[in-house]
Design a protein around this motif. Structure first.
Motif, PDB file in Angstrom:
ATOM      1  N   ARG A  58     -32.897  26.419  10.056  1.00  0.00           N
ATOM      2  CA  ARG A  58     -33.380  25.232  10.839  1.00  0.00           C
ATOM      3  C   ARG A  58     -32.253  24.351  11.122  1.00  0.00           C
ATOM      4  O   ARG A  58     -32.046  23.968  12.074  1.00  0.00           O
ATOM      5  CB  ARG A  58     -34.295  24.428  10.094  1.00  0.00           C
ATOM      6  N   ILE A  59     -31.145  24.264   9.979  1.00  0.00           N
ATOM      7  CA  ILE A  59     -30.005  23.514  10.306  1.00  0.00           C
ATOM      8  C   ILE A  59     -29.259  24.148  11.236  1.00  0.00           C
ATOM      9  O   ILE A  59     -28.643  23.197  12.337  1.00  0.00           O
ATOM     10  CB  ILE A  59     -29.276  23.415   8.908  1.00  0.00           C
TER      11      ILE A  59
ATOM     12  N   HIS B 262     -30.548  22.709  14.855  1.00  0.00           N
ATOM     13  CA  HIS B 262     -30.169  21.519  15.308  1.00  0.00           C
ATOM     14  C   HIS B 262     -29.015  20.773  14.787  1.00  0.00           C
ATOM     15  O   HIS B 262     -28.843  19.565  15.130  1.00  0.00           O
ATOM     16  CB  HIS B 262     -31.476  20.864  14.632  1.00  0.00           C
ATOM     17  N   GLY B 263     -28.057  21.509  14.036  1.00  0.00           N
ATOM     18  CA  GLY B 263     -26.771  20.814  13.627  1.00  0.00           C
ATOM     19  C   GLY B 263     -25.869  22.035  13.491  1.00  0.00           C
ATOM     20  O   GLY B 263     -25.904  22.901  14.147  1.00  0.00           O
ATOM     21  N   GLU B 264     -24.987  21.819  12.353  1.00  0.00           N
ATOM     22  CA  GLU B 264     -24.059  23.006  12.242  1.00  0.00           C
ATOM     23  C   GLU B 264     -24.011  23.127  10.643  1.00  0.00           C
ATOM     24  O   GLU B 264     -24.049  22.403   9.985  1.00  0.00           O
ATOM     25  CB  GLU B 264     -22.856  22.392  12.588  1.00  0.00           C
TER      26      GLU B 264
ATOM     27  N   GLU C 124     -23.060  21.609   5.455  1.00  0.00           N
ATOM     28  CA  GLU C 124     -23.884  21.311   6.572  1.00  0.00           C
ATOM     29  C   GLU C 124     -23.566  20.167   7.358  1.00  0.00           C
ATOM     30  O   GLU C 124     -22.923  19.221   6.787  1.00  0.00           O
ATOM     31  CB  GLU C 124     -25.229  21.064   6.183  1.00  0.00           C
TER      32      GLU C 124
ATOM     33  N   TRP D   4     -24.421  17.365  10.253  1.00  0.00           N
ATOM     34  CA  TRP D   4     -25.478  16.788  11.170  1.00  0.00           C
ATOM     35  C   TRP D   4     -25.025  15.967  12.048  1.00  0.00           C
ATOM     36  O   TRP D   4     -24.001  15.289  11.369  1.00  0.00           O
ATOM     37  CB  TRP D   4     -26.715  16.285  10.531  1.00  0.00           C
ATOM     38  N   TRP D   5     -25.616  15.610  13.238  1.00  0.00           N
ATOM     39  CA  TRP D   5     -25.230  14.642  14.160  1.00  0.00           C
ATOM     40  C   TRP D   5     -25.841  13.328  14.108  1.00  0.00           C
ATOM     41  O   TRP D   5     -25.703  12.269  14.747  1.00  0.00           O
ATOM     42  CB  TRP D   5     -24.954  15.080  15.682  1.00  0.00           C
ATOM     43  N   ASP D   6     -26.946  13.359  13.237  1.00  0.00           N
ATOM     44  CA  ASP D   6     -27.949  12.121  12.878  1.00  0.00           C
ATOM     45  C   ASP D   6     -28.258  12.289  11.624  1.00  0.00           C
ATOM     46  O   ASP D   6     -28.608  13.637  11.077  1.00  0.00           O
ATOM     47  CB  ASP D   6     -28.803  11.735  14.167  1.00  0.00           C
ATOM     48  N   ASP D   7     -29.063  11.413  11.009  1.00  0.00           N
ATOM     49  CA  ASP D   7     -29.621  11.508   9.811  1.00  0.00           C
ATOM     50  C   ASP D   7     -30.569  10.262   9.622  1.00  0.00           C
ATOM     51  O   ASP D   7     -30.063   9.499   8.827  1.00  0.00           O
ATOM     52  CB  ASP D   7     -28.721  11.641   8.685  1.00  0.00           C
TER      53      ASP D   7
ATOM     54  N   TYR E 262     -22.721  13.736   9.680  1.00  0.00           N
ATOM     55  CA  TYR E 262     -23.309  13.409   8.275  1.00  0.00           C
ATOM     56  C   TYR E 262     -23.069  14.936   7.602  1.00  0.00           C
ATOM     57  O   TYR E 262     -23.500  15.911   7.947  1.00  0.00           O
ATOM     58  CB  TYR E 262     -24.790  13.251   8.405  1.00  0.00           C
TER      59      TYR E 262
ATOM     60  N   HIS F 285     -23.823  17.412   4.577  1.00  0.00           N
ATOM     61  CA  HIS F 285     -24.697  17.642   3.545  1.00  0.00           C
ATOM     62  C   HIS F 285     -24.403  18.980   2.962  1.00  0.00           C
ATOM     63  O   HIS F 285     -23.666  19.815   3.600  1.00  0.00           O
ATOM     64  CB  HIS F 285     -26.107  17.672   4.219  1.00  0.00           C
TER      65      HIS F 285
END
Length: 183
Positions: free
Chosen positions: A50-51, A54-56, A71, A73-76, A89, A91
């Motif tokens: 899932r990550i 929607h992210g990296e 991980e 992310w481009w938003d959180d 972001y 993680h």
């Protein structure tokens, strides 16, 4: 001198490795009395898949093997609420303790990736009840900017987190899609 790490985006073939890294990191923390952060078996391949959608998810390799991952992310919104697109972001910073490249080296790579996109901040959160980890990030140049109580967690109950942020200097290097930096 430690050999440089190579960084690359994770793919479907890396899912079992990501789960192993996460579970090993959870066991390492528990063996040192860090409870409440991560539990073995808490996240499976579906989480990382899932990550990646929607992210990296990035892997660090050294000596021909995966030695860490994180991980990006481009938003959180769950932790930070709606924000303008100025930050990345980080993680689940995970290190293979057998290879022990050091969490800091992975954090620097994550910061370089964010800076390479033109964003000016890196944000992360860590368990509010883990002052050693908060201190680690403070020593790495982050500043404590808030607290988020009741943040939902994949695979577990909601938790309280310290919110940390670091302003990034203008990128001194570019980040190509293979994950390697160049001057």
């Amino acid at each position: 001198m430690t050999a440089p790490l190579q960084h690359r985006p994770a793919g479907e073939a890396d899912l079992a490795t990501l789960v192993r890294l996460r579970d090993d990191a959870a066991r390492w923390m528990l063996a040192r009395g860090v409870t409440g952060q991560w539990r073995p078996g808490e996240l499976g391949e579906d989480h990382f898949r899932r990550i990646m959608e929607h992210g990296e998810v990035w892997l660090a390799e050294g000596g021909g093997r995966v030695v860490g991952a994180w991980e990006l992310w481009w938003d959180d919104e769950a932790a930070w609420g709606p924000q303008p697109p100025v930050a990345g972001y980080v993680h689940r910073l995970m290190v293979d303790r057998a290879a022990a490249p050091g969490t800091g080296r992975l954090l620097l790579a994550a910061e370089a990736r964010v800076a390479g996109t033109g964003r000016t901040r890196v944000r992360l959160d860590c368990l509010a009840s883990n002052p050693k980890l908060t201190d680690y990030y403070l020593r790495a140049g982050y500043r404590l900017v808030g607290r988020k109580d009741g943040k939902p967690q994949p695979g577990g109950p909601a938790k309280s987190f310290a919110l940390l942020e670091k302003e990034l200097p203008a990128p001194a290097a570019s980040w190509d899609l293979s994950g390697r930096t160049s001057p």
